[in-house]
Design a protein around this motif. Structure first.
Motif, PDB file in Angstrom:
ATOM      1  N   ALA A 337       6.027 -10.706   4.030  1.00 11.51           N
ATOM      2  CA  ALA A 337       5.310  -9.425   4.091  1.00 11.51           C
ATOM      3  C   ALA A 337       5.999  -8.394   3.218  1.00 11.51           C
ATOM      4  N   ARG A 338       7.321  -8.377   3.315  1.00 13.97           N
ATOM      5  CA  ARG A 338       8.078  -7.367   2.563  1.00 13.97           C
ATOM      6  C   ARG A 338       7.896  -7.557   1.060  1.00 13.97           C
ATOM      7  N   THR A 339       7.970  -8.814   0.612  1.00  9.76           N
ATOM      8  CA  THR A 339       7.811  -9.081  -0.813  1.00  9.76           C
ATOM      9  C   THR A 339       6.412  -8.711  -1.284  1.00  9.76           C
ATOM     10  N   LEU A 340       5.416  -9.003  -0.448  1.00  9.18           N
ATOM     11  CA  LEU A 340       4.046  -8.669  -0.824  1.00  9.18           C
ATOM     12  C   LEU A 340       3.893  -7.178  -1.017  1.00  9.18           C
ATOM     13  N   VAL A 341       4.386  -6.422  -0.030  1.00  5.31           N
ATOM     14  CA  VAL A 341       4.286  -4.956  -0.106  1.00  5.31           C
ATOM     15  C   VAL A 341       5.018  -4.450  -1.350  1.00  5.31           C
ATOM     16  N   GLY A 342       6.233  -4.957  -1.562  1.00  6.37           N
ATOM     17  CA  GLY A 342       7.018  -4.513  -2.714  1.00  6.37           C
ATOM     18  C   GLY A 342       6.324  -4.818  -4.037  1.00  6.37           C
ATOM     19  N   SER A 343       5.671  -5.991  -4.126  1.00  5.45           N
ATOM     20  CA  SER A 343       5.018  -6.340  -5.382  1.00  5.45           C
ATOM     21  C   SER A 343       3.832  -5.418  -5.649  1.00  5.45           C
ATOM     22  N   GLN A 344       3.112  -5.026  -4.581  1.00  2.00           N
ATOM     23  CA  GLN A 344       1.988  -4.109  -4.773  1.00  2.00           C
ATOM     24  C   GLN A 344       2.480  -2.757  -5.256  1.00  2.00           C
ATOM     25  N   VAL A 345       3.608  -2.297  -4.683  1.00  2.00           N
ATOM     26  CA  VAL A 345       4.179  -1.007  -5.104  1.00  2.00           C
ATOM     27  C   VAL A 345       4.563  -1.075  -6.585  1.00  2.00           C
ATOM     28  N   THR A 346       5.166  -2.204  -7.002  1.00  2.00           N
ATOM     29  CA  THR A 346       5.541  -2.364  -8.413  1.00  2.00           C
ATOM     30  C   THR A 346       4.318  -2.303  -9.312  1.00  2.00           C
ATOM     31  N   VAL A 347       3.249  -2.992  -8.893  1.00  2.00           N
ATOM     32  CA  VAL A 347       2.022  -2.988  -9.701  1.00  2.00           C
ATOM     33  C   VAL A 347       1.502  -1.561  -9.851  1.00  2.00           C
ATOM     34  N   LEU A 348       1.551  -0.812  -8.741  1.00  2.00           N
ATOM     35  CA  LEU A 348       1.103   0.581  -8.779  1.00  2.00           C
ATOM     36  C   LEU A 348       1.901   1.385  -9.803  1.00  2.00           C
ATOM     37  N   GLY A 349       3.225   1.196  -9.760  1.00  2.00           N
ATOM     38  CA  GLY A 349       4.081   1.922 -10.692  1.00  2.00           C
ATOM     39  C   GLY A 349       3.769   1.553 -12.142  1.00  2.00           C
ATOM     40  N   LEU A 350       3.541   0.254 -12.404  1.00  2.00           N
ATOM     41  CA  LEU A 350       3.257  -0.180 -13.770  1.00  2.00           C
ATOM     42  C   LEU A 350       1.925   0.378 -14.252  1.00  2.00           C
ATOM     43  N   VAL A 351       0.939   0.430 -13.350  1.00  2.00           N
ATOM     44  CA  VAL A 351      -0.364   0.997 -13.715  1.00  2.00           C
ATOM     45  C   VAL A 351      -0.189   2.450 -14.108  1.00  2.00           C
TER      46      VAL A 351
END
Lengths: 660, 134
Positions: A337-351
């Motif tokens: 769960a933690r990795t999933l949440v973190g990856s979404q946050v990273t995608v948001l930042g890259l966007v």
């Protein structure tokens, strides 16, 4: 002494590479700039052309020196560098030498061409002079790809060589042009060179546009080459070749940053007017000189990489104490769960970072904020993926997953490991009770989280109460034990295999083995890969006689369906063929008379029954195990049905020869 | 001569050189392939008597047909390793062996009728005695 000759050889290679690239670049930049009537520009044109003559001479001289050095290295004696016979052997009989010959002739042609005094006042002649020089120099440079590391890649040679040639082309046109460009900018930045300033700025603008495409080509071809030569993060961080590449990438990134700065300066340098300011020209010329200097430094790294073995041939030494592995997530749902949440946050930042590009206002805050968010996402997502790692974690086993290695590993394990780890790796040996922590179950599923290299490290240096075996066992013996431990785990999961083949699900590798029938040449199970399905039959007389007779009766049908039967006597008797007798039905499939002991020792782990049949598919995976001798006629039809299932499948990629 | 004409001539000469090199390499590769094929199959004189020395292990004998079924090694220039039956030239050869014997024999005759004309038993490979390790 050997170090000095190596340094000399390296210097000669670097000098040759640099002169070849500079030849391409200077011809290209002259062509790009076009003819001019300004005296300063004309002087610069003449200077670069004159420099080209010296460069060709230097390129030819260093080429001769490189050929002599390589001949001496190949023949392993220093005097061979001066022997005409040895040089001729190198040049005519080796591929590398033939490529040197071709390149040398192109360079000689180029030298003759630039040395000839020619009338280049007419436009066509001027273009012919510069264009032909570029053409010959490019040919000489791109041929290097045919004799470099890329030419040794197999399969996929064509793509690797094409990527290498494209990389050389882009490098020659971009890096090679920088010194000549820097020279023009420096000369026009001076007060007496002001007449050619618009000319120089025009050239800088054109070059900047072309350079964009060249950098993209450089990056793309570099990625293709790196995936062929290095192939993994372990290779990148753990081998000298990979670390040199990281250094080269660092220099490249710095050059890109300088180039971006240059692009920002160009619009400020005004139009065609001769009133381009001196301070602006000085700034531009200084930056381009810095870029040119970095380019020459990068070429030193490239020359070092040429003489270093590519990472995919070397055993990497992992430098960090941890590594990131997605398999770490399989045992912990919270981590997932933690990795999933973190990856979404990273995608948001890259966007957010990408979105800042077209936006005019708030560009900097948006980009900076996006970067911070992306980094925060990484800080959330990555720590659960971290697993302990050691210097040997990414070492590939030196011994293949073969019955002889597994049998030897079984012997070594019984001598030194079973006392604590138990006879089957369950951590239940006689001495285990007194240990703290207790030895783990070596067959457990999470043992797959650790690489073969991790096991090698622990066996060598010990772990907790486990002593270090680095002094007692040779490295090869340690790999035998590791193969046996992997076979124990395979045996445990082989309990999931029944007599029915699960379609399209190959997962268990059948250990390779060598065998011979009588005095004929030895063969391996691997020889049947890509060709036939193999049924390995471990039999015990007299109980297996009827089953063997049945297989012999249906051998014709089985052969037509693409099956080979290999019968292995469990008592490993060398006179097994005599014991089978010659009453009809005759047993004509291979019966192992040599090598049976190792095969039985290995395959007994997978099924302990006195008569066991192992169905191995064409890629080398074990797909079905039959233990009991049941109703004969039903069994042969079942076997034929499973064989037909295998024949109807799409072929999977073959397994690796080594354990992981 | 004008420079652009000289450059054009040079490029044409290079093109001819590359083309010639390509054709030369093609002819050479063709010749090498033919040599390899001739070397693999041996002198292709049909009608001449052939003699081959073969190593193998007997799997079965068929007295009614005068055939010995053998698992044999590759016979260079003739056939790969396989299990098949050969005609025995004399009954003594047939009766001298049984299934499981390691043998070396001479195959003689004109294609397609080759027969075993001489046969001797050989000792099993050294080291195969107790533990079956090759």
């Amino acid at each position: 002494m050997a170090g000095i000759t190596e340094l000399l050889g390296l210097t000669v290679r670097w000098a040759h590479l640099t002169t070849s690239i500079l030849l391409v670049g200077s011809a290209a930049v002259l062509l790009l700039a076009g003819p001019s009537d300004r005296p300063t520009a004309r002087r610069w044109d003449v200077r670069v052309a004159a420099a080209a003559r010296w460069l060709v001479l230097l390129a030819l001289a260093t080429a001769l020196a490189s050929v002599a050095y390589q001949t001496a290295v190949l023949e392993d004696r220093a005097t061979a560098a001066l022997e005409p016979a040895a040089l001729a052997r190198f040049l005519l009989e080796t591929r590398g030498g033939t490529v040197w010959l071709l390149r040398g002739s192109l360079l000689v042609l180029l030298g003759v061409f630039v040395a000839l005094p020619a009338d280049i006042r007419r436009r066509a002649d001027w273009r012919a002079a510069r264009g032909q020089a570029l053409f010959l120099a490019l040919g000489a440079l791109m041929l290097v790809a045919a004799a470099g590391h890329a030419a040794a890649v197999d399969p996929g040679t064509a793509i690797a060589v094409a990527a290498d040639a494209a990389h050389l082309l882009a490098a020659g046109l971009w890096i090679g042009a920088l010194p000549a460009l820097a020279l023009l900018l420096v000369v026009t930045a001076r007060p007496d060179g002001a007449d050619a300033r618009p000319y120089a700025v025009r050239l800088a603008r054109r070059f900047s546009r072309v350079a964009l495409g060249l950098v993209a080509a450089l990056a793309l071809s570099g990625v293709v080459s790196a995936s062929a030569q290095i192939g993994s993060v372990a290779g990148l961080l753990g081998t000298p070749h990979g670390r040199l590449l990281l250094l080269k990438l660092g220099i490249f990134a710095t050059m890109l940053a300088v180039a971006v700065l240059n692009r920002r300066l160009l619009p400020a340098l005004g139009g065609e007017a001769a009133t381009v300011g001196r301070p602006a020209m000085r700034r531009l010329s200084r930056l381009v000189t810095v870029e040119a200097g970095l380019a020459l430094l990068a070429l030193v790294i490239v020359a070092l990489m040429i003489v270093t073995p590519p990472a995919r041939h070397e055993q990497p030494t992992w430098p960090l104490a941890f590594r990131l592995s997605l398999e770490a997530l399989t045992f912990s749902p919270d981590a997932r769960a933690r990795t999933l949440v973190g990856s979404q946050v990273t995608v948001l930042g890259l966007v957010a970072v990408l979105a800042s590009w077209p936006v005019r206002r708030l560009r900097l805050p948006l980009a900076a904020g996006g970067l911070v968010v992306a980094l925060a996402g990484g800080a959330i997502a990555l720590p659960p993926l971290a697993v302990d790692a050691y210097p040997t974690t990414y070492r590939r086993p030196e011994v293949a997953y073969h019955a002889s290695s597994i049998a030897e590993g079984a012997r070594l394990y019984a001598d030194g490991c079973a006392v604590c780890h138990g006879p089957e790796g369950g951590g239940d040996g006689p001495a285990a009770a007194g240990l703290h922590p207790r030895p783990p179950d070596l067959r457990a599923h999470h043992a797959n989280l650790h690489t073969a290299g991790d096991l090698f490290w622990w066996i060598t240096t010990g772990l907790g109460p486990m002593p270090a075996f680095g002094d007692r066992l040779a490295p090869e013996e340690r790999w035998h034990v590791i193969n046996f431990v992997r076979a124990l785990a395979a045996a445990d999961s082989a309990r999931l295999l029944g007599p029915v083949v699960e379609r399209d699900r190959p997962w268990l590798v059948a250990p390779d083995f060598a065998f011979a029938v009588g005095p004929t040449a030895a063969r391996a199970l691997k020889d049947y890969r890509g060709q036939r399905i193999v049924l390995v039959v471990l039999y015990t007389l007299p109980a297996s006689r009827t089953r063997l007779a049945e297989l012999a009766q249906h051998y014709g049908t089985l052969s037509t369906l693409g099956v080979e039967v290999i019968a292995v006597p469990t008592d490993a008797a060398p006179d097994a063929l005599h014991r089978l007798g010659d009453e009809p039905p005759w047993i004509l499939f291979p019966v192992v008379t040599e090598g049976a002991r190792e095969i039985v020792r290995t395959y007994r782990l997978l099924s302990p029954a006195p008569h066991a049949e192992f169905l191995v598919d064409r890629q080398g995976y074990l797909r079905a195990i039959t233990g009991a001798l049941g109703d004969a006629s039903r069994q042969i039809n079942l076997l034929l049905a499973e064989v037909q299932t295998l024949n109807e499948e799409r072929p999977a990629p073959p397994p690796d020869e080594h354990v992981h | 001569m004008r420079l652009w004409k000289a450059a054009l001539l040079m490029n044409l000469a290079l093109l001819c050189g590359v083309g010639w090199g390509y054709l030369f390499w093609g002819v050479r590769a063709d010749r090498l392939a033919r040599e390899l094929e001739a070397g693999r199959t041996g002198p292709a004189t049909l009608g001449a008597e052939r003699v081959y020395e073969v190593t193998g292990v007997v799997r079965a004998t068929l007295p009614d047909l005068d055939v010995v079924v053998v698992t044999h090694d590759e016979i260079p220039g003739y056939m790969p390793a396989m299990t098949m039956g050969f005609r025995a030239a004399t009954p003594e050869i047939l009766h001298s062996v049984q299934a499981g014997d390691a043998v070396r024999f001479t195959l003689r005759g004109t294609l397609p009728s080759l027969a075993i004309t001489a046969l001797e038993k050989i000792a099993p490979r050294v080291g195969a005695a107790e533990d079956g390790r090759p």
